[in-house]
Write a protein that holds these residues in place. Structure first.
Motif, PDB file in Angstrom:
ATOM      1  N   ALA A  18      45.428  68.800  12.814  1.00  0.00           N
ATOM      2  CA  ALA A  18      45.985  69.904  13.600  1.00  0.00           C
ATOM      3  C   ALA A  18      47.501  69.964  13.443  1.00  0.00           C
ATOM      4  O   ALA A  18      48.081  71.048  13.360  1.00  0.00           O
ATOM      5  CB  ALA A  18      45.593  69.753  15.066  1.00  0.00           C
ATOM      6  N   ALA A  19      48.147  68.806  13.373  1.00  0.00           N
ATOM      7  CA  ALA A  19      49.600  68.771  13.183  1.00  0.00           C
ATOM      8  C   ALA A  19      49.987  69.304  11.804  1.00  0.00           C
ATOM      9  O   ALA A  19      51.012  69.968  11.650  1.00  0.00           O
ATOM     10  CB  ALA A  19      50.118  67.346  13.363  1.00  0.00           C
ATOM     11  N   GLU A  20      49.167  69.027  10.811  1.00  0.00           N
ATOM     12  CA  GLU A  20      49.456  69.445   9.434  1.00  0.00           C
ATOM     13  C   GLU A  20      49.062  70.897   9.154  1.00  0.00           C
ATOM     14  O   GLU A  20      49.780  71.620   8.488  1.00  0.00           O
ATOM     15  CB  GLU A  20      48.728  68.521   8.447  1.00  0.00           C
ATOM     16  CG  GLU A  20      48.986  68.823   6.998  1.00  0.00           C
ATOM     17  CD  GLU A  20      50.394  68.479   6.530  1.00  0.00           C
ATOM     18  OE1 GLU A  20      50.812  69.034   5.498  1.00  0.00           O
ATOM     19  OE2 GLU A  20      51.088  67.678   7.184  1.00  0.00           O
ATOM     20  N   PHE A  21      47.915  71.323   9.678  1.00  0.00           N
ATOM     21  CA  PHE A  21      47.363  72.631   9.325  1.00  0.00           C
ATOM     22  C   PHE A  21      47.303  73.624  10.481  1.00  0.00           C
ATOM     23  O   PHE A  21      46.877  74.756  10.304  1.00  0.00           O
ATOM     24  CB  PHE A  21      45.954  72.467   8.740  1.00  0.00           C
ATOM     25  CG  PHE A  21      45.945  71.688   7.464  1.00  0.00           C
ATOM     26  CD1 PHE A  21      46.282  72.291   6.268  1.00  0.00           C
ATOM     27  CD2 PHE A  21      45.616  70.341   7.459  1.00  0.00           C
ATOM     28  CE1 PHE A  21      46.287  71.568   5.083  1.00  0.00           C
ATOM     29  CE2 PHE A  21      45.616  69.607   6.285  1.00  0.00           C
ATOM     30  CZ  PHE A  21      45.954  70.227   5.092  1.00  0.00           C
ATOM     31  N   GLY A  22      47.686  73.207  11.658  1.00  0.00           N
ATOM     32  CA  GLY A  22      47.689  74.100  12.812  1.00  0.00           C
ATOM     33  C   GLY A  22      46.412  73.988  13.629  1.00  0.00           C
ATOM     34  O   GLY A  22      45.357  73.656  13.106  1.00  0.00           O
ATOM     35  N   PRO A  23      46.505  74.277  14.916  1.00  0.00           N
ATOM     36  CA  PRO A  23      45.364  74.093  15.813  1.00  0.00           C
ATOM     37  C   PRO A  23      44.224  75.087  15.580  1.00  0.00           C
ATOM     38  O   PRO A  23      43.092  74.821  15.954  1.00  0.00           O
ATOM     39  CB  PRO A  23      45.965  74.275  17.206  1.00  0.00           C
ATOM     40  CG  PRO A  23      47.188  75.092  16.971  1.00  0.00           C
ATOM     41  CD  PRO A  23      47.695  74.721  15.612  1.00  0.00           C
ATOM     42  N   ASP A  24      44.508  76.218  14.957  1.00  0.00           N
ATOM     43  CA  ASP A  24      43.458  77.211  14.738  1.00  0.00           C
ATOM     44  C   ASP A  24      42.562  76.878  13.549  1.00  0.00           C
ATOM     45  O   ASP A  24      41.474  77.417  13.427  1.00  0.00           O
ATOM     46  CB  ASP A  24      44.076  78.595  14.506  1.00  0.00           C
ATOM     47  CG  ASP A  24      44.882  79.062  15.698  1.00  0.00           C
ATOM     48  OD1 ASP A  24      44.531  78.674  16.830  1.00  0.00           O
ATOM     49  OD2 ASP A  24      45.860  79.794  15.496  1.00  0.00           O
ATOM     50  N   VAL A  25      43.019  76.010  12.679  1.00  0.00           N
ATOM     51  CA  VAL A  25      42.276  75.724  11.453  1.00  0.00           C
ATOM     52  C   VAL A  25      41.167  74.706  11.695  1.00  0.00           C
ATOM     53  O   VAL A  25      40.090  74.804  11.139  1.00  0.00           O
ATOM     54  CB  VAL A  25      43.239  75.222  10.352  1.00  0.00           C
ATOM     55  CG1 VAL A  25      42.492  74.852   9.103  1.00  0.00           C
ATOM     56  CG2 VAL A  25      44.297  76.276  10.068  1.00  0.00           C
ATOM     57  N   ILE A  26      41.409  73.745  12.546  1.00  0.00           N
ATOM     58  CA  ILE A  26      40.474  72.646  12.767  1.00  0.00           C
ATOM     59  C   ILE A  26      40.023  72.656  14.221  1.00  0.00           C
ATOM     60  O   ILE A  26      40.810  72.889  15.107  1.00  0.00           O
ATOM     61  CB  ILE A  26      41.158  71.273  12.538  1.00  0.00           C
ATOM     62  CG1 ILE A  26      42.071  71.267  11.323  1.00  0.00           C
ATOM     63  CG2 ILE A  26      40.160  70.147  12.500  1.00  0.00           C
ATOM     64  CD1 ILE A  26      41.401  71.497  10.011  1.00  0.00           C
ATOM     65  N   ARG A  27      38.755  72.394  14.450  1.00  0.00           N
ATOM     66  CA  ARG A  27      38.330  72.168  15.821  1.00  0.00           C
ATOM     67  C   ARG A  27      37.253  71.099  15.834  1.00  0.00           C
ATOM     68  O   ARG A  27      36.430  71.020  14.935  1.00  0.00           O
ATOM     69  CB  ARG A  27      37.886  73.443  16.496  1.00  0.00           C
ATOM     70  CG  ARG A  27      36.568  73.972  16.134  1.00  0.00           C
ATOM     71  CD  ARG A  27      36.241  75.191  17.033  1.00  0.00           C
ATOM     72  NE  ARG A  27      34.935  75.656  16.720  1.00  0.00           N
ATOM     73  CZ  ARG A  27      34.649  76.583  15.824  1.00  0.00           C
ATOM     74  NH1 ARG A  27      35.615  77.135  15.137  1.00  0.00           N
ATOM     75  NH2 ARG A  27      33.414  76.937  15.597  1.00  0.00           N
ATOM     76  N   GLU A  28      37.300  70.294  16.836  1.00  0.00           N
ATOM     77  CA  GLU A  28      36.386  69.168  16.944  1.00  0.00           C
ATOM     78  C   GLU A  28      35.080  69.640  17.562  1.00  0.00           C
ATOM     79  O   GLU A  28      35.072  70.427  18.496  1.00  0.00           O
ATOM     80  CB  GLU A  28      37.035  68.106  17.826  1.00  0.00           C
ATOM     81  CG  GLU A  28      36.337  66.789  17.806  1.00  0.00           C
ATOM     82  CD  GLU A  28      37.114  65.740  18.558  1.00  0.00           C
ATOM     83  OE1 GLU A  28      36.539  64.688  18.793  1.00  0.00           O
ATOM     84  OE2 GLU A  28      38.286  65.971  18.916  1.00  0.00           O
ATOM     85  N   GLU A  29      33.983  69.176  17.019  1.00  0.00           N
ATOM     86  CA  GLU A  29      32.665  69.523  17.540  1.00  0.00           C
ATOM     87  C   GLU A  29      31.932  68.238  17.900  1.00  0.00           C
ATOM     88  O   GLU A  29      32.021  67.250  17.197  1.00  0.00           O
ATOM     89  CB  GLU A  29      31.845  70.273  16.482  1.00  0.00           C
ATOM     90  CG  GLU A  29      32.432  71.590  16.060  1.00  0.00           C
ATOM     91  CD  GLU A  29      32.141  72.705  17.035  1.00  0.00           C
ATOM     92  OE1 GLU A  29      31.175  72.597  17.807  1.00  0.00           O
ATOM     93  OE2 GLU A  29      32.894  73.687  17.022  1.00  0.00           O
ATOM     94  N   GLU A  30      31.206  68.292  18.963  1.00  0.00           N
ATOM     95  CA  GLU A  30      30.349  67.177  19.347  1.00  0.00           C
ATOM     96  C   GLU A  30      28.946  67.731  19.501  1.00  0.00           C
ATOM     97  O   GLU A  30      28.737  68.763  20.119  1.00  0.00           O
ATOM     98  CB  GLU A  30      30.799  66.581  20.694  1.00  0.00           C
ATOM     99  CG  GLU A  30      32.185  65.976  20.681  1.00  0.00           C
ATOM    100  CD  GLU A  30      32.207  64.566  20.147  1.00  0.00           C
ATOM    101  OE1 GLU A  30      31.149  63.931  20.056  1.00  0.00           O
ATOM    102  OE2 GLU A  30      33.304  64.098  19.821  1.00  0.00           O
ATOM    103  N   ALA A  31      27.978  67.074  18.916  1.00  0.00           N
ATOM    104  CA  ALA A  31      26.588  67.482  19.039  1.00  0.00           C
ATOM    105  C   ALA A  31      25.780  66.275  19.489  1.00  0.00           C
ATOM    106  O   ALA A  31      25.866  65.211  18.892  1.00  0.00           O
ATOM    107  CB  ALA A  31      26.071  68.012  17.718  1.00  0.00           C
TER     108      ALA A  31
END
Length: 162
Positions: free
Chosen positions: A11-24
Motif C-alpha cells: 500500500a505504501a509503494e502502490f497506493g491504498p486503492d491498488v491492494i486490499r486485504e481479503e480474509e475468507a
C-alpha cells in the motif's frame, strides 16, 4: 513478514486503492491486486529484500461463472529464504478482450502457467513471449474449463462428445 505487513508495504509503494486485504473463512488469506499493476507488484515482491518471493508455485484461473461475469487469476508465491507463502488474486471481466499483464519476466515458470490459463479459460496475458495453446491443438474450439463451455461434437472426424 505477515500478511498485514506485506499489505502495508505494498500500500505504501502502490497506493491504498491498488491492494486490499481479503480474509475468507477456511481459506488461505490473500491480497487482491488491480489488474494493471499485477506485474509491477510481482516484480516488487520478487526484488524487495524484506519479501523476496523468488518462486511462483502456481498460477491458475478460476471462472466465477456467466452470472458473475468474472475470472480470477490466482498467484501462489513462495519465498524460499523466508519460508513464507503469499497468495495474490486479480479479478477480470469475462469479456473476450480482457488482458492481464504477464509476469513471465519475473518468474520463468509463469510462461507455462499463463499458457495453460489461456488454453483452458481463454484468459489473455499481455506481454507474454509465446501465448498459444499448450494442452489442446491450436484449432480446438473454445476453452474447456469455462463454465459456459459447449463441448464440440467432433474434432477432425473423431467423435469427442458422447
Amino acid at each position: 513478514m505477515t500478511l498485514p505487513e506485506i499489505h502495508a508495504l505494498l500500500a505504501a509503494e502502490f497506493g491504498p486503492d491498488v491492494i486490499r486485504e481479503e480474509e475468507a473463512t477456511g481459506l488461505m488469506p490473500y491480497l487482491v491486486i488491480g489488474t494493471s499493476r499485477i506485474a509491477d507488484v510481482c516484480r516488487f515482491l520478487h526484488d524487495h529484500p524484506k519479501t523476496y518471493f523468488d518462486s511462483l508455485s502456481c498460477l491458475t484461473g478460476i471462472d466465477n461463472g456467466p452470472a458473475a461475469q468474472t475470472f480470477e487469476v490466482v498467484y501462489n508465491l513462495y519465498s524460499i529464504p523466508y519460508e513464507a507463502p503469499l497468495c495474490l488474486k486479480v479479478r477480470v471481466s469475462r469479456e473476450e478482450n480482457t488482458e492481464i499483464p504477464s509476469v513471465s519476466s519475473v518468474w520463468k515458470t509463469a510462461d507455462w502457467h499463463e499458457r495453460e490459463a489461456f488454453d483452458l479459460f481463454g484468459i489473455r496475458f499481455s506481454g507474454h513471449p509465446d501465448l498459444r495453446r499448450i494442452l489442446l491443438p491450436e484449432d480446438w474450439e473454445g476453452h474447456p474449463l469455462r463454465k459456459d463451455y459447449d463441448e464440440q461434437e467432433r474434432y477432425h472426424g473423431i467423435q469427442v462428445r458422447y
